[in-house]
Structures are given as structure tokens and as C-alpha cells.
Design a protein around this motif. Structure first.
Motif, short mmCIF file in Angstrom:
data_model
loop_
_atom_site.label_atom_id
_atom_site.label_comp_id
_atom_site.label_asym_id
_atom_site.label_seq_id
_atom_site.Cartn_x
_atom_site.Cartn_y
_atom_site.Cartn_z
N GLY A 140 0.76 -1.21 0.09
CA GLY A 140 0.19 0.09 0.00
C GLY A 140 0.83 1.35 -0.07
O GLY A 140 0.37 2.37 0.55
N ARG A 141 1.86 1.36 -0.47
CA ARG A 141 2.85 2.61 -0.62
C ARG A 141 2.10 3.67 -1.21
O ARG A 141 1.37 3.40 -2.42
CB ARG A 141 3.84 2.37 -1.45
N GLN A 142 1.97 4.76 -0.87
CA GLN A 142 1.46 5.96 -1.47
C GLN A 142 2.43 6.96 -1.94
O GLN A 142 2.17 7.83 -2.72
CB GLN A 142 0.28 6.68 -0.57
N ALA A 143 3.63 7.03 -0.97
CA ALA A 143 4.45 7.99 -1.65
C ALA A 143 5.00 7.87 -2.85
O ALA A 143 5.50 6.84 -3.14
CB ALA A 143 5.60 8.20 -0.25
N PRO A 144 5.47 8.92 -3.55
CA PRO A 144 6.01 8.73 -4.74
C PRO A 144 7.48 8.44 -4.61
O PRO A 144 8.03 8.44 -3.59
CB PRO A 144 6.19 10.36 -5.56
N LEU A 145 8.13 7.67 -5.74
CA LEU A 145 9.32 7.18 -5.72
C LEU A 145 9.96 7.52 -6.94
O LEU A 145 9.68 7.42 -7.95
CB LEU A 145 9.30 5.66 -5.48
N HIS A 146 11.30 8.15 -6.42
CA HIS A 146 12.12 8.30 -7.98
C HIS A 146 13.06 7.07 -8.09
O HIS A 146 13.94 6.66 -7.51
CB HIS A 146 13.17 9.51 -7.50
N LEU A 147 13.05 7.05 -9.63
CA LEU A 147 13.87 5.57 -10.02
C LEU A 147 14.83 6.22 -11.13
O LEU A 147 14.17 6.85 -12.01
CB LEU A 147 12.96 4.65 -10.66
N PHE A 148 16.03 6.21 -10.85
CA PHE A 148 17.04 6.75 -11.94
C PHE A 148 17.78 5.29 -12.59
O PHE A 148 18.12 4.49 -11.90
CB PHE A 148 18.18 7.41 -11.32
N GLY A 149 17.70 5.37 -13.88
CA GLY A 149 18.36 4.48 -14.61
C GLY A 149 18.60 4.64 -16.17
O GLY A 149 18.39 5.42 -16.57
N PRO A 150 19.50 3.51 -16.58
CA PRO A 150 19.72 3.74 -18.19
C PRO A 150 18.51 3.45 -19.17
O PRO A 150 17.54 2.98 -18.65
CB PRO A 150 20.89 2.58 -18.22
N PRO A 151 18.69 3.74 -20.29
CA PRO A 151 17.59 3.70 -21.01
C PRO A 151 17.42 2.17 -21.28
O PRO A 151 18.20 1.19 -21.27
CB PRO A 151 18.47 3.90 -22.72
N GLY A 152 16.11 1.75 -21.53
CA GLY A 152 15.53 0.33 -21.38
C GLY A 152 14.87 -0.17 -20.12
O GLY A 152 14.20 -1.01 -20.19
N THR A 157 -0.09 -5.40 -13.03
CA THR A 157 0.00 -4.58 -11.85
C THR A 157 0.05 -3.30 -12.18
O THR A 157 0.67 -2.74 -13.02
CB THR A 157 1.82 -4.96 -11.21
N ASN A 158 -0.84 -2.44 -11.46
CA ASN A 158 -1.08 -1.24 -11.39
C ASN A 158 -0.65 -0.54 -10.25
O ASN A 158 -1.13 -0.63 -9.18
CB ASN A 158 -2.42 -0.64 -11.72
N LEU A 159 0.64 0.10 -10.12
CA LEU A 159 1.27 0.44 -9.15
C LEU A 159 0.52 1.34 -8.15
O LEU A 159 -0.16 2.28 -8.83
CB LEU A 159 2.64 1.00 -9.25
N SER A 160 0.44 1.29 -6.86
CA SER A 160 -0.41 2.02 -5.92
C SER A 160 0.30 3.55 -5.77
O SER A 160 -0.51 4.46 -5.10
CB SER A 160 -0.66 1.39 -4.53
N PHE A 161 1.57 3.69 -6.16
CA PHE A 161 2.27 5.02 -6.03
C PHE A 161 2.81 5.65 -7.34
O PHE A 161 2.92 4.75 -8.24
CB PHE A 161 3.21 4.86 -5.07
N LYS A 162 3.29 6.82 -7.41
CA LYS A 162 3.68 7.27 -8.52
C LYS A 162 5.23 7.01 -8.69
O LYS A 162 5.87 7.19 -7.84
CB LYS A 162 3.57 8.82 -8.60
N LEU A 163 5.65 6.37 -9.64
CA LEU A 163 6.99 6.03 -9.94
C LEU A 163 7.55 6.99 -11.12
O LEU A 163 7.27 6.89 -12.33
CB LEU A 163 7.12 4.46 -10.61
N ASN A 164 8.29 7.84 -10.73
CA ASN A 164 8.98 9.02 -11.50
C ASN A 164 10.19 8.28 -12.10
O ASN A 164 11.33 7.89 -11.30
CB ASN A 164 9.00 10.12 -10.80
N PHE A 165 10.29 8.12 -13.29
CA PHE A 165 11.54 7.53 -13.97
C PHE A 165 12.36 8.40 -14.54
O PHE A 165 11.71 9.34 -15.52
CB PHE A 165 11.08 6.47 -15.00
N HIS A 166 13.49 8.64 -14.22
CA HIS A 166 14.64 9.52 -14.91
C HIS A 166 15.60 8.67 -15.65
O HIS A 166 16.46 7.85 -14.97
CB HIS A 166 15.39 10.28 -13.75
N GLU A 167 15.50 8.77 -17.03
CA GLU A 167 16.52 8.16 -17.68
C GLU A 167 17.80 8.88 -17.71
O GLU A 167 17.84 10.06 -17.88
CB GLU A 167 15.99 8.15 -19.39
#
Length: 305
Positions: free
Chosen positions: A82-94, A108-118
Motif C-alpha cells: 500500500g505504498r502511497q509516497a512517490p518514488l524516484h527511479l534513476f536508470g539507463p535507457p531500457g 500490476t498497477n502500482l499504488s504509488f507514482k513511479l517517477n522514472f529518470h532516464e
């Protein structure tokens, strides 16, 4: 404020009975930064009683499985709990595409916002900043796109010497003093000299994570005088040719880089499973750079202010 690194995994390529794939938790204040997420990372988080819901940022260095195969499982557990807090994910292309496919076919539809930074793994670039910290990429030289990460605390405020402060100072003037400024009146006359009412600030700390890479001396400008340096040491130096061929480094090479960069402390990890005893690797590195330790499971390394 804490500045503490906990090692969750130290093995290269495949895990062994007592060594897990690469993962680390860097705690800065009340923030948890997860660096790489090899298979079994969430089990290690549970073992060391680290609350994964407190992780705010995840950094993935490259897409070899021993550095990210634990990621989908960890994100799924965060979702199921039940995570609600946004999460920042930093990773390479792909990486975004890989996760999208996994979540698509698992429904799977995540319960929290996953902010991806390529990430552009070829450059030294700031990828994260908040009030306390900056994070920059460090370009590595590996078989696939790969980068490390440099964590630096920002300049800290100067403590005020209360007994030396004039009573007429306003809150905005006190703030300016904390950040090293003198205080003037409206006509430009000096009222309070900063050095007379403040002390030197606590030192800003730094950690450099150098992921899988050949020995790369041109990293020195990025690593100069960092407090804590992690550098892979997959092989001992008698296998230097093997290291070069597989785009890895030896314990001696890691130590040479640490010595030339004049860092305070070196950690070596990402050990080949061929090494049941890690002391030869440690001794090899310490012969060049004495302030070296093994980045093995459960180890904690703190940097003082």
C-alpha cells in the motif's frame, strides 16, 4: 545528521551461499537512497530491518541482471503493502521498458507514482538535488551503458554564536549571517561582521559509487578527496588481463585510483565467486591504499561531519 552506507550485497554475476548481488543503502538524514538492486535485495532489507517504504530514490547503474533483477519484486512488494509516497527511479535507457512489460503481463498497477529518470551514462551530470544533497552520474567503462553515482552534501549553514549577536538583528539578517554574509544597513554601512558572530560550518560529506568498469584513471577529477569511495574489485591483480577483457577492475587498480584521488576511505566489492576468502583481495588493495575495507553484507560505514 546521519551519513551512513549499509552494504546489502557484494557478489558479482551470480550470488553465492553467503554473498548476494549488488545493492547498497545510503542513509542521509531521514532519506534512504537504494543504489542498485540485485536479486534478493528485499530479503536483505528485511534481514537488516530496513523499512523499504522509507526508500525515496533508487539508482540503477546498468542493466546487467546482478544489478537490477531484484527491482521488480521490490516495487511489487511496495505496491502490495500500500505504498502511497512517490518514488524516484534513476536508470539507463531500457529500464522503463523492462518494468512496463513486467507490470503489463502481471496485471500490476502500482499504488504509488513511479517517477522514472532516464540517465545518460556517458556524462558527468547532476540528476538529483534537494535542500541537502546533489547526486551526479559518473561515466563508467563497461560492456553495456553504465554509470556510477556521486553523492555530495551541500554547503552547511554557519552556526551562530548567540552571545555575540546584537539584539537589533532581524530574522532575515540572521539567515544571511548563517550563510556567510555580513550585515549592512540601508546606506551600505557595515553593522555586523559575519566572522565575529558565527562559527565554521560542519563539513559537507561525500560518497562515490563506482559501478562495474575497467580501470579508468580519467575518473580522478570526479573522485578527488571524496570521503568514501566504493569501487568494484572483481578480481585480484594476477587476473588483470581477465579484468580488462571482461571490463572489470582488480583490487590493486581500485586502490591505485583511491590513492591518486586522495580519498579518505576505499571500499571494494563486486567480488567474483571464485574467491571464497576475500582477504587476499583486501591485502592487495591495502598494500597500495591502507584505508581500504571490504564492502561485504551487513557492513556499515559512517562518515562523520
Amino acid at each position: 545528521m546521519d551519513f551512513e552506507l549499509r552494504i546489502l550485497g557484494s557478489s558479482s554475476a551470480t550470488p553465492s551461499a553467503n554473498r548476494h548481488n549488488t545493492a547498497q543503502i545510503l542513509t542521509i538524514g531521514n532519506q534512504y537512497h537504494l543504489i542498485d538492486c540485485g536479486e534478493g535485495t528485499q530479503m536483505q532489507l528485511m534481514l537488516y530491518k530496513i523499512k523499504h517504504q522509507r526508500i525515496s530514490n533508487i539508482y540503477i547503474s546498468h542493466l546487467h541482471g546482478d544489478h537490477y533483477f531484484g527491482l521488480a519484486g521490490l516495487l511489487s512488494t511496495m505496491h502490495l503493502q500500500g505504498r502511497q509516497a512517490p518514488l524516484h527511479l534513476f536508470g539507463p535507457p531500457g529500464l522503463s521498458e523492462i518494468l512496463s512489460l513486467q507490470f503489463k503481463y502481471s496485471g500490476t498497477n502500482l499504488s504509488f507514482k513511479l517517477n522514472f529518470h532516464e540517465l545518460d551514462t556517458t556524462v558527468h551530470k547532476k540528476v538529483f538535488e534537494d535542500k541537502q544533497l546533489t547526486v551526479h552520474t559518473i561515466p563508467m567503462e563497461h560492456r553495456i551503458p553504465c554509470c556510477g553515482f556521486l553523492f555530495r552534501e551541500k554547503q552547511k549553514p554557519r552556526p551562530l554564536i548567540k552571545e555575540n549577536l546584537p539584539s537589533f538583528l532581524t530574522p532575515p539578517q540572521l539567515v544571511r549571517l548563517k550563510w556567510g554574509e555580513d550585515v549592512y544597513d540601508g546606506e551600505g554601512k557595515l553593522l555586523v561582521k559575519n566572522r565575529e558572530v558565527t562559527m565554521d560550518p560542519k563539513r559537507s560529506r561525500s560518497y562515490a559509487y563506482c559501478a562495474d568498469s575497467r580501470y579508468k584513471p580519467d575518473l580522478l577529477p570526479y573522485l578527488n578527496e571524496v570521503d568514501l569511495l566504493y569501487h568494484e574489485a572483481t578480481f585480484a591483480d594476477d587476473l588483470r588481463e581477465r579484468a580488462e577483457y571482461t571490463f572489470h577492475s582488480t583490487a590493486r587498480q581500485a586502490a591505485e585510483l583511491a590513492a591518486n584521488a586522495q580519498v579518505r576511505q576505499l571500499l571494494i566489492g563486486h567480488f567474483s565467486v571464485r574467491y571464497k576468502d576475500l582477504n587476499p583481495l583486501l591485502n592487495e588493495a591495502r598494500s597500495v591504499f591502507p584505508d581500504t575495507d571490504l564492502a561485504t553484507e551487513g557492513s556499515i560505514f559512517s562518515v562523520v561531519e
